[in-house]
Every structure is written in structure tokens, then in C-alpha cells.
Design a protein around this motif. Structure first.
Motif, PDB file in Angstrom:
ATOM      1  N   LYS A  39       1.080  -0.846   0.182  1.00  0.00           N
ATOM      2  CA  LYS A  39       0.431   0.108   0.056  1.00  0.00           C
ATOM      3  C   LYS A  39       0.768   0.941   0.115  1.00  0.00           C
ATOM      4  CE  LYS A  39      -3.887   2.336   2.335  1.00  0.00           C
ATOM      5  NZ  LYS A  39      -4.665   1.988   3.397  1.00  0.00           N
ATOM      6  N   ASN A  40       2.053   1.262   1.071  1.00  0.00           N
ATOM      7  CA  ASN A  40       2.525   2.638   0.537  1.00  0.00           C
ATOM      8  C   ASN A  40       3.506   2.947  -0.163  1.00  0.00           C
ATOM      9  OD1 ASN A  40       1.972   3.490   3.959  1.00  0.00           O
ATOM     10  ND2 ASN A  40       3.490   2.149   4.321  1.00  0.00           N
ATOM     11  N   ALA A  41       4.248   1.692  -0.884  1.00  0.00           N
ATOM     12  CA  ALA A  41       4.784   1.607  -2.440  1.00  0.00           C
ATOM     13  C   ALA A  41       3.493   1.958  -2.884  1.00  0.00           C
ATOM     14  CB  ALA A  41       5.192   0.244  -3.141  1.00  0.00           C
ATOM     15  N   ILE A  42       2.429   1.608  -3.572  1.00  0.00           N
ATOM     16  CA  ILE A  42       1.214   1.816  -3.982  1.00  0.00           C
ATOM     17  C   ILE A  42       0.946   3.981  -3.941  1.00  0.00           C
ATOM     18  CG2 ILE A  42      -1.332   1.845  -5.748  1.00  0.00           C
ATOM     19  CD1 ILE A  42      -0.619  -0.925  -4.672  1.00  0.00           C
ATOM     20  N   LEU A  43       0.920   4.022  -2.821  1.00  0.00           N
ATOM     21  CA  LEU A  43       0.534   5.404  -2.976  1.00  0.00           C
ATOM     22  C   LEU A  43       1.429   6.365  -2.734  1.00  0.00           C
ATOM     23  CD1 LEU A  43      -1.228   5.147   1.090  1.00  0.00           C
ATOM     24  CD2 LEU A  43      -2.621   5.733  -0.837  1.00  0.00           C
ATOM     25  N   ASP A  53      -7.588   9.919  -5.269  1.00  0.00           N
ATOM     26  CA  ASP A  53      -7.862  10.295  -3.858  1.00  0.00           C
ATOM     27  C   ASP A  53      -7.621   9.627  -2.862  1.00  0.00           C
ATOM     28  OD1 ASP A  53      -9.003  10.851  -1.576  1.00  0.00           O
ATOM     29  OD2 ASP A  53     -11.056   9.895  -1.671  1.00  0.00           O
ATOM     30  N   ALA A  54      -6.232   9.476  -3.131  1.00  0.00           N
ATOM     31  CA  ALA A  54      -5.189   8.348  -2.241  1.00  0.00           C
ATOM     32  C   ALA A  54      -5.893   7.795  -0.641  1.00  0.00           C
ATOM     33  CB  ALA A  54      -3.868   8.837  -2.170  1.00  0.00           C
ATOM     34  N   SER A  55      -6.252   8.989   0.083  1.00  0.00           N
ATOM     35  CA  SER A  55      -7.125   8.822   1.438  1.00  0.00           C
ATOM     36  C   SER A  55      -7.642   7.635   1.420  1.00  0.00           C
ATOM     37  CB  SER A  55      -7.730  10.011   1.911  1.00  0.00           C
ATOM     38  OG  SER A  55      -8.918  10.191   1.069  1.00  0.00           O
TER      39      SER A  55
END
Length: 77
Positions: A39-43, A53-55
């Protein structure tokens, strides 16, 4: 059943959902922090796209027999 149609989830239901999630990841053979790292890599990759909308990005294993990870990426209106 009360008059209020929206019932707050009990701690038992929340604990059950969390346990099911842990079992899904365990059965999929994923390390404990794998989903969070993905998830962090994709964000980080999505930062270049202002219409995302990253949130609201969510990543999950759909069911315990699944060999895939699903991701939902909402678009801003």
C-alpha cells in the motif's frame, strides 16, 4: 432490535473481522506487513496523479483461497 437502523458494531464483531483478516493473510502466505508495504509503495507511485483520492485507497486479499491482492483506487470528483 432497536428503533435506530444503524447499529454500532460490537467489540466481538470487530475482533472477529480482525481475526478473519489475519487468517486470510496467513493462509495467503504473506508476511505480516506485506499489505502495508504494498500500500505504501502504491501510494508513493500515485502521488504523481492529482485526480486520485489517495486517502481512499484500499488493498486487501478478497478471500482466504485467493492468490491475488485486490486494490481499489478512488478518483476525485
Amino acid at each position: 432490535m432497536g428503533l435506530w437502523p444503524f447499529r454500532k458494531k460490537s467489540s466481538k464483531e470487530i475482533a472477529k473481522k480482525r481475526l478473519q483478516l489475519v487468517l486470510k493473510y496467513d493462509r495467503a502466505g504473506l508476511p505480516p506487513n506485506a499489505i502495508e508495504e504494498v500500500k505504501n509503495a502504491i501510494l508513493n507511485a500515485l502521488k504523481d496523479f492529482p485526480f486520485i483520492d489517495a486517502s481512499g485507497v484500499s488493498i486487501y486479499v478478497p478471500n482466504e483461497d485467493s492468490e491475488k491482492i485486490e486494490i481499489e483506487i478512488p478518483v476525485k470528483n
